[in-house]
Design a protein around this motif. Structure first.
Motif, mmCIF file in Angstrom:
data_model
loop_
_atom_site.group_PDB
_atom_site.id
_atom_site.type_symbol
_atom_site.label_atom_id
_atom_site.label_comp_id
_atom_site.label_asym_id
_atom_site.label_seq_id
_atom_site.Cartn_x
_atom_site.Cartn_y
_atom_site.Cartn_z
ATOM 1 N N TYR A 219 0.828 -1.205 0.000
ATOM 2 C CA TYR A 219 0.000 0.000 0.000
ATOM 3 C C TYR A 219 0.867 1.262 0.000
ATOM 4 O O TYR A 219 0.460 2.311 0.476
ATOM 5 C CB TYR A 219 -0.921 0.026 1.229
ATOM 6 N N SER A 220 2.067 1.143 -0.548
ATOM 7 C CA SER A 220 2.966 2.294 -0.599
ATOM 8 C C SER A 220 2.383 3.363 -1.522
ATOM 9 O O SER A 220 1.612 3.053 -2.445
ATOM 10 C CB SER A 220 4.337 1.870 -1.115
ATOM 11 N N PRO A 221 2.719 4.642 -1.299
ATOM 12 C CA PRO A 221 2.200 5.707 -2.163
ATOM 13 C C PRO A 221 2.509 5.476 -3.638
ATOM 14 O O PRO A 221 1.673 5.747 -4.498
ATOM 15 C CB PRO A 221 2.908 6.960 -1.630
ATOM 16 N N ARG A 223 2.874 2.604 -5.250
ATOM 17 C CA ARG A 223 1.995 1.559 -5.784
ATOM 18 C C ARG A 223 0.574 2.096 -5.975
ATOM 19 O O ARG A 223 -0.051 1.866 -7.004
ATOM 20 C CB ARG A 223 1.996 0.367 -4.829
ATOM 21 N N ILE A 224 0.062 2.804 -4.978
ATOM 22 C CA ILE A 224 -1.300 3.340 -5.062
ATOM 23 C C ILE A 224 -1.423 4.324 -6.220
ATOM 24 O O ILE A 224 -2.394 4.294 -6.989
ATOM 25 C CB ILE A 224 -1.697 4.026 -3.743
ATOM 26 N N GLU A 225 -0.443 5.200 -6.366
ATOM 27 C CA GLU A 225 -0.487 6.183 -7.456
ATOM 28 C C GLU A 225 -0.458 5.497 -8.821
ATOM 29 O O GLU A 225 -1.157 5.912 -9.750
ATOM 30 C CB GLU A 225 0.690 7.157 -7.320
ATOM 31 N N ARG A 226 0.338 4.443 -8.932
ATOM 32 C CA ARG A 226 0.407 3.754 -10.221
ATOM 33 C C ARG A 226 -0.920 3.063 -10.535
ATOM 34 O O ARG A 226 -1.382 3.063 -11.677
ATOM 35 C CB ARG A 226 1.541 2.737 -10.216
ATOM 36 N N LEU A 227 -1.546 2.467 -9.521
ATOM 37 C CA LEU A 227 -2.833 1.811 -9.737
ATOM 38 C C LEU A 227 -3.916 2.830 -10.110
ATOM 39 O O LEU A 227 -4.775 2.553 -10.950
ATOM 40 C CB LEU A 227 -3.248 1.040 -8.487
ATOM 41 N N ILE A 228 -3.886 3.993 -9.484
ATOM 42 C CA ILE A 228 -4.852 5.037 -9.817
ATOM 43 C C ILE A 228 -4.702 5.441 -11.282
ATOM 44 O O ILE A 228 -5.694 5.599 -12.011
ATOM 45 C CB ILE A 228 -4.677 6.259 -8.891
ATOM 46 N N GLU A 229 -3.464 5.601 -11.722
ATOM 47 C CA GLU A 229 -3.225 5.986 -13.109
ATOM 48 C C GLU A 229 -3.644 4.865 -14.063
ATOM 49 O O GLU A 229 -4.249 5.122 -15.116
ATOM 50 C CB GLU A 229 -1.750 6.327 -13.312
#
Length: 257
Positions: A219-221, A223-229
């Motif tokens: 749940y690192s920032p 990883r989360i940012e990449r999934l959002i994109e």
């Protein structure tokens, strides 16, 4: 962590190990005192992670949700009855949903505690091959939210890609692939009497090389940012190409298999 791992690979494994051994603030923490053999005999009552933080978040954000007047959006969640193995769909038209129902729908076996509802124990609804779509669509018919043979536009957001971007080698990656395979096809439009899916739009992201490592605990920032994109791009593709994947195409694909 693989010997000779690159910086990117090291970051992925760092996110995974942090999620497993420490936890994720706001969701769960590792319950180290029960990470020993004797607790394995009582794992139902002593799961590997303590998710009191998740409970607090759910109770704060959704203390109670009801649509008794059938005018608000329907909220439905699926959970597995631990003893019967039945997939149960709780919905806000039938009875108010609370944090307890959401916690039950996310209670991963071994990791989290099961949730008791009406004297029954429930686990996460995704640990079965059964799909939540058939009982949900039947419920929409029963509640008169949906007219019989009404043309529907089904939009599904799929967490797992069918293909892999990297060969699974570690135990974590193999376990992720097993979970991945369990989910495939569960959101395909079902053939039900009285239900007519006129259009099916799938939001499906492309597989990432780090998925096998980062898929469940990272749940690192970053990883989360990449999934959002990835999600934004997948949604854009679905919007720009409406109806590209329809019921007829799905059924013909089934016939070819």
């Amino acid at each position: 962590m693989p010997v000779g791992a690159t910086h990117a690979e090291a970051a992925r494994w760092n996110g995974f190990m942090t999620g497993v051994l420490i936890g994720t603030r706001g969701l769960y923490t590792a319950a180290w005192p029960v990470w020993q053999p004797l607790s394995g005999l009582a794992r139902l009552e002593q799961p590997l992670h303590d998710r009191r933080a998740m409970w607090e978040l759910l109770e704060q954000e959704l203390p109670r949700y009801s649509t008794d007047d059938a005018r608000g959006p329907l909220l439905a969640v699926g959970s597995i009855d631990v003893m019967s193995g039945e997939l149960v769909v709780f919905d806000s038209d039938r009875a108010p949903l609370t944090a307890r129902h959401l916690a039950a729908s996310s209670a991963l076996p071994l990791l989290f505690d099961p949730v008791e509802i009406d004297e029954r124990l429930y686990w996460d609804g995704d640990i079965t091959r059964d799909s939540v779509l058939p009982p949900l669509l039947r419920r929409l018919l029963e509640s008169a939210r949906l007219e019989r043979d009404e043309a529907l536009r089904l939009v599904t957001i799929e967490q797992f890609a069918r293909t892999l971007a990297a060969v699974p080698r570690s135990g974590a990656e193999i376990a992720y692939r097993a979970i991945n395979l369990l989910q495939l096809g569960k959101l395909e439009p079902p053939a039900l009497d009285g239900i007519r899916i006129a259009e099916w739009q799938r939001v499906v992201r492309e597989p990432l090389p780090e998925d096998g490592v980062s898929g469940q605990f990272d749940y690192s920032p970053q990883r989360i940012e990449r999934l959002i994109e990835e999600g934004r791009q997948a949604a854009q593709r679905a919007i720009e190409r409406p109806g590209r994947t329809g019921v007829a195409e799905v059924r013909s694909a089934r016939a070819r298999r």
